[in-house]
Every structure is written in C-alpha cells, then in structure tokens.
Design an enzyme around this catalytic site. Structure first.
Site, short mmCIF file in Angstrom:
data_model
loop_
_atom_site.label_atom_id
_atom_site.label_comp_id
_atom_site.label_asym_id
_atom_site.label_seq_id
_atom_site.Cartn_x
_atom_site.Cartn_y
_atom_site.Cartn_z
CG HIS A 48 -1.87 -1.02 1.39
ND1 HIS A 48 -1.82 -1.97 2.36
CD2 HIS A 48 -2.99 -1.29 0.66
CE1 HIS A 48 -2.86 -2.79 2.26
NE2 HIS A 48 -3.59 -2.40 1.23
CE LYS A 161 -1.37 -10.58 -2.63
NZ LYS A 161 -2.71 -10.15 -2.32
#
Ligand code: PAF
Length: 294
Positions: A48, A161
């Site tokens: 993140h 991802k």
C-alpha cells in the site's frame, strides 16, 4: 498549490464525512492540484505504501481511503477477522506523505435502503469471480464507483497483486467513462518472495513457510515457459507440482491472456499466471506477468 513532495506526518487529516471530504478535495482541485487516490481496506503494508509514495510523487493532493467493504466478502468470518488498526494505518499513511485519510463509517457508504450495484461482466467471471462468487467483484466495483464519485481523483492507484481487480476496474472506468486514470503498480514482496498482503499477519507457525508455495508456483510456471512449454495445461501442471512440494494444494492455477483472462490453446504474448490457495486458515493470491515469445 506547491509541487508534490513528502508531507510531514503531522499534516495528515482524517475525514469521516462525505461532504467534508468533498469540500476539501474541491478546494484543492480549484487551486490546481492533481488529486491522487489510493483506495484501501486498511491493514496497511509496504505494498500500500508504495502506491501512496507513487501518488505523492505524481500528485499535489493524496487521498487514501480506509474502508473494510462488507459487500466484497463472500465469507462473513473473513470479514470479521480482517485485520483493523486505524491508528496504526493513519501513522503509516502519514509516513508516506498522505494528505488525507478518508475513513467513512459503513452507514455513510451504505445508507439505509441502499439498492444499487455495479457489475462488470467478462473479466470478473473467471478465477476470483468463480471462486468467490459474482458478489465479490460486484462489491468491489460498487464501492470503488462510490469512492471515485466521492473523491473525484485525477489518478487512482491499484496493486498488480490484485491483477484481476485492476482489470475489472479498468474495464469499468472505460465502460462508464469515469474521468480518472488508473495506474497499476508492481507487487511488493517480502525478502523471501511472499507477496505482501494484509492477510499475511494471520499466517501462523509453519503456515508462513508454506505460504512460499505461491511464489514457488509462479517461479515454476516462469521456468516452464522459459523451457519452451507453450501449452497452458503443462505450465499449470508444473506450477501445481511446485506448490504441492511446499505442502499446499492450489485452489486454482491459471495461465491466461493478461488482457482478457481467457485460456488460449497456446501461450503467446502477455500472459498472466494467477494462483490462489488456502494456507491454513488464510486464503492467498499471487500472480506474475510473462511475455511469452511465439
Ligand atoms: O484492494 C482492496 O483493498 C479493495 O478491494 C478496494 C479496492 C479498496 C475496494 O474495497
């Protein structure tokens, strides 16, 4: 508005109400800011943070949302167990130079009587769509639509991802003409290759080592392609064998066209190898992109 640069941790602002968030973003936009947005469900990790740093480098105002979206969980226990620590997340977001953390209550996102959903056909159907059910990507598309309408970003950042999620969002943005650019950023991995995921904190004991099965499967698929294997079934078989050697049975392994997620007769061009497996109580996904020569 001054150029992009790291904000001091003290400047991060937490906003919970939609009207306040809109006022804040509107003011920045009117002052000429490019608005970068990173939607998250919290439990932040370096993956993140890499999206936030990229947004920080490219935009004058960086907004991060933290909202654990009940609509995209097909398993109520997974939703309950999803790690939550807002104070830690806000601190981490601040270190990445984020300006605003938008952390709405569920009632603000799904007010009483909420009856609308956004559903993307095609790329949402196989892989995660097949295993988690159609409601998963419907939940993702609906909440991302709401968040785009609330934040009105110029650019939104997603991780590779969640490759299928990124395809679904790109399709939705194209089909519905959202005025937002989608950037998909590389997967961030632990030193031993495990893809970073909010769920990794729930890997206990030997499960942490067994979780390396996913990366081993991807490496085996890449090696098979490098060896000249072009039949997707044989690539999948090599990956599956590598995973089983780590004591993990895949839920699925797929070698598919990276743009459509269709399985070709023969692999060629940009190919996505996608894997999902339960490791103990934790369901993990991972993938890699391969450029397969003819
Ligand atoms: O990738 C996620 O964390 C979620 O699916 C998202 C995009 C924040 C929507 O809830």
């Amino acid at each position: 508005m001054s150029g992009a640069g790291p904000a001091s941790p003290a400047t991060v602002r937490v906003i919970r109400e939609i009207p306040e968030l809109r006022r804040h973003v509107d003011a920045a936009r009117q002052a000429g800011a490019r608005v970068g947005f990173v939607p998250t469900m919290g439990a932040l990790h370096d993956g993140h943070l890499s999206l936030m740093r990229r947004a920080r480098a490219e935009c004058e105002l960086v907004v991060v949302s933290i909202f654990v979206n009940p609509a995209q969980f097909n398993d109520a226990r997974d939703f309950e167990r999803y790690p939550r620590d807002e104070a830690r997340d806000v601190e981490l977001a601040a270190t990445a130079g984020v300006d605003v953390v938008f952390a709405p209550d569920a009632g603000a996102i799904y007010p009483p009587g909420f009856a609308t959903s956004v559903s993307v056909d095609g790329v949402s159907v196989p892989l995660e769509g097949a295993y988690r059910g159609a409601e998963h990507f419907r939940g993702v598309a609906t909440v991302v639509t709401k968040l785009f309408n609330i934040v009105a970003p110029h650019v939104a950042y997603f991780g590779q991802k969640d490759a299928q999620q990124a395809l679904v969002i790109r399709r939705m943005v194209r089909d519905l003409d959202f005025p937002v650019t989608i950037e998909v950023c590389p997967t961030v991995r632990e030193r031993d290759g495990l893809a970073m995921s909010s769920r990794n904190v729930r890997l206990e004991g030997s499960d942490r080592a067994r979780a390396l099965a996913l990366k081993a499967g991807l490496d085996a698929a890449a090696a098979a392609v490098a060896d000249g294997v072009r039949d997707p079934r044989n690539v999948v078989a090599r990956a599956t064998t590598a995973m089983r050697a780590h004591g993990v049975e895949p839920e699925y392994v797929a070698a598919v066209d990276a743009a459509t997620l269709a399985e070709p007769e023969t692999l060629r061009g940009e190919t996505l190898v996608a894997i999902a497996a339960a490791v103990g109580p934790v369901r993990l996904i991972d993938n890699c992109l391969l450029d397969v020569p003819a």
